[in-house]
Design a protein around this motif. Structure first.
Motif, PDB file in Angstrom:
ATOM      1  N   PRO A  35       0.510  -1.262  -0.273  1.00  0.00           N
ATOM      2  CA  PRO A  35      -0.416  -0.154   0.093  1.00  0.00           C
ATOM      3  C   PRO A  35       0.927   1.912   0.012  1.00  0.00           C
ATOM      4  O   PRO A  35       0.365   2.676  -0.374  1.00  0.00           O
ATOM      5  CB  PRO A  35      -1.071   0.056   1.451  1.00  0.00           C
ATOM      6  N   ASN A  36       1.918   0.993   0.677  1.00  0.00           N
ATOM      7  CA  ASN A  36       2.830   2.512   0.603  1.00  0.00           C
ATOM      8  C   ASN A  36       4.090   2.661  -0.986  1.00  0.00           C
ATOM      9  O   ASN A  36       5.245   2.456  -0.472  1.00  0.00           O
ATOM     10  CB  ASN A  36       3.751   2.699   1.588  1.00  0.00           C
ATOM     11  N   TRP A  68      -0.511   9.708  -0.713  1.00  0.00           N
ATOM     12  CA  TRP A  68      -0.402   7.890  -0.716  1.00  0.00           C
ATOM     13  C   TRP A  68      -1.810   7.234  -1.380  1.00  0.00           C
ATOM     14  O   TRP A  68      -3.062   7.731  -0.943  1.00  0.00           O
ATOM     15  CB  TRP A  68      -0.517   7.261   0.370  1.00  0.00           C
ATOM     16  N   HIS A  80      -3.868   4.863  -2.189  1.00  0.00           N
ATOM     17  CA  HIS A  80      -4.687   3.196  -1.923  1.00  0.00           C
ATOM     18  C   HIS A  80      -5.083   2.557  -2.182  1.00  0.00           C
ATOM     19  O   HIS A  80      -6.591   2.617  -2.471  1.00  0.00           O
ATOM     20  CB  HIS A  80      -4.586   2.982   0.060  1.00  0.00           C
TER      21      HIS A  80
END
Length: 542
Positions: A94-95, A104, A106
């Motif tokens: 996710p990062n 970010w 996601h």
């Protein structure tokens, strides 16, 4: 579970959806504008490229994905062989994906677009190598399957076995019509396949490819699970025809006959009397070894196997129902493995036959001692489906250490067949999962679940497969692909014969369908900010 990629079906991809249609779907009732909802579509400005759209902060963010022919580039330094690889990577990491300003992005909830067909010969986004292995393993000349094209999203591939060689023929989709290059156009994949089952195709190399026997997929996205179950039920026509559940189960049985793993320890003279059934023995490579014993004299032997699978939070000990002579080994195993939960899927006696020795105390005031382990019954409650016992155990060599043990005995499984209502069984599975969650949060480790029936393979295997697949749904949601046959095959690699009948095989489908109803009710409850309790599994109306 092993070999499971929740993006195998590529249902998050739609070739013809517009940006405004994508946005409307993300904001609609099913997804309700949740942060992290995402989908992939073809770029309108350059049809060879793609757009990854993600709903976040009340709006849709679009990421251009460049198609360089042999790889896909989201312009962040990473290159991917396929769109599935790209989406799967950013979902699991996710990062790794962020905007130019550093925020970010996601990916949490894949959109679920319709597949081009619900026919069982459609295998989603498996690779050409996977298709070749499936077809060559079938050894049936003229067997075929259809899959998504990895090199050209929005197109499909017919893979067929001809004289032990696999040929791949591209199916193009133009203006919602399906066709081979330069061939007749059809309104659906089904129509195209039916046509070429009657009229053979010719590969670019000049080989005649005939489609004779469909190689059906057992993998299915949960959004299509009800349709797949209905298709399996309606496969058989007439008295002698088998339904799809029986067909899939019999394939497992054929596969099991080719299994050649050693079971030498259970066959040793000093261990034979420890087996409830002489032909149901643990595999040597996954058997549970009693630490207190030695292999040389058989004192480390118990008829039990470890079941450990990737992408699953629980590990299991699948074992037979105890004999009077093996109760001490059973409790020694429970102590050594630090187990806190036993799921017993049988009565002690069924139809006048002993299925399991009663290895627990019957009196609150009178502990039992089995070898080095003392067992004290603290409480016992019973309803129509379960007897739930809480016990305290301690070991003679560690007298100051006491452990709490939860014993779930499922008494509603009939002597023959399977329960009509899968709800209570699922309820027990979920309750045990909560006990493990609590224990893990307090003690920072997750002990195994001991599961047994009488032989330790049929009902035991059914419960373990259900637990694995329910965990998969809890982790990934309704977007996940499941493969009941493959899941059983995986646990059979650890202990033979797991899931013993076609009825048990079908019961897994019934139970998963019931759990999907509960899962959707729970998600709706969460969206509307009210409590959804585990008891709803059993109380859902049917």
């Amino acid at each position: 579970m092993a070999d499971n990629d929740i993006f195998m079906s590529s249902r998050w991809f739609s070739p013809y959806i517009t940006s405004s249609e994508m946005e409307a779907k993300m904001k609609g009732e099913e997804y309700a504008g949740k942060d992290g909802v995402f989908g992939v579509r073809v770029s309108k400005s350059n049809p060879s490229d793609f757009v990854l759209s993600v709903w976040r902060n009340g709006a849709m963010t679009n990421i251009k994905i460049l198609n360089h022919g042999d790889y896909y580039d989201p312009s962040i330094g990473e290159k991917f062989a396929s769109l599935s690889d790209l989406v799967s990577y950013f979902y699991k990491n996710p990062n790794e994906l962020k905007e130019k300003n550093g925020d970010w992005i996601h990916l949490k909830f894949p959109l679920n677009f319709d597949e081009p067909t619900e026919e069982r010969w459609f295998h989603g986004s498996i690779s050409s190598a996977q298709a070749e292995k499936l077809l060559q393993d079938s050894k049936i000349d003229g067997s075929f399957l259809v899959r998504r094209s990895a090199s050209k999203m929005g197109s499909y591939v017919i893979s067929a076995l001809v004289k032990q060689d696999v040929f791949h023929i591209m199916v193009h989709c133009t203006d919602s019509k399906y066709h081979l290059q330069g061939g007749e156009k059809f309104v659906s994949l089904e129509a195209l396949i039916e046509h070429y089952k009657k009229w053979s195709m010719v590969d670019n190399s000049g080989v005649v490819v005939s489609l004779k026997t469909a190689l059906n997929s057992t993998r299915v996205n949960l959004s299509s699970f009800k349709k797949r179950k209905d298709a399996l039920e309606s496969t058989g026509v007439g008295e002698k025809k088998k339904d799809g559940f029986t067909e899939e189960f019999e394939y497992l049985q054929q596969q099991e006959m080719r299994q050649t793993k050693d079971r030498k320890q259970g066959q040793r003279p000093e261990n034979k009397a420890k087996n409830r059934y002489k032909n149901i023995l643990p595999y040597d490579d996954s058997r549970v070894r009693l630490q207190i014993g030695k292999e040389e004299d058989g004192s480390d032997y118990i008829n039990a196997n470890w079941i450990r699978l990737p992408d699953n939070p629980n590990e299991y000990i699948a074992t037979q129902g105890t004999l009077s002579t093996t109760a001490k080994d059973f409790w020694q195993m429970a102590w050594e493995t630090k187990a806190i939960v036993i799921f017993m899927v049988t009565k002690e006696v069924e139809r006048g036959k002993n299925k399991c020795y009663r290895y627990w105390p019957t009196n609150l005031d009178t502990p039992d001692t089995h070898g080095n382990v003392t067992v004290k019954l603290d409480s016992e409650t019973q309803d129509d489906t379960f007897i739930i016992r809480r016990m305290t155990i301690n070991h003679v060599k560690q007298p100051k250490e006491k452990r709490q043990m939860l014993h779930y005995q499922y008494i509603a499984w009939p002597d023959h067949g399977v329960p009509k209502d899968p709800g209570p069984c699922i309820q027990g599975i979920k309750d045990i999962g909560r006990e493990l969650d609590i224990h893990e949060s307090r003690h920072k480790y997750r002990p195994p679940i001991i599961v047994h029936c009488s032989a330790g393979i049929g009902r035991t295997g059914t419960v373990i497969v259900l637990d694995c697949l329910i965990n998969l749904i809890d982790k990934y949601g309704i977007c996940v692909d499941v493969d009941v046959q493959r899941s059983i095959s995986q646990i059979r690699e650890k202990r033979s014969g797991m899931v013993q009948t076609a009825a048990q095989y079908k019961f897994i489908y019934d139970a998963l369908l019931r759990y999907m109803e509960y899962y959707r009710a729970r998600e709706k409850a969460a969206a509307e900010n009210y409590e959804s309790e585990y008891g709803n599994i059993s109380s859902l109306a049917h």
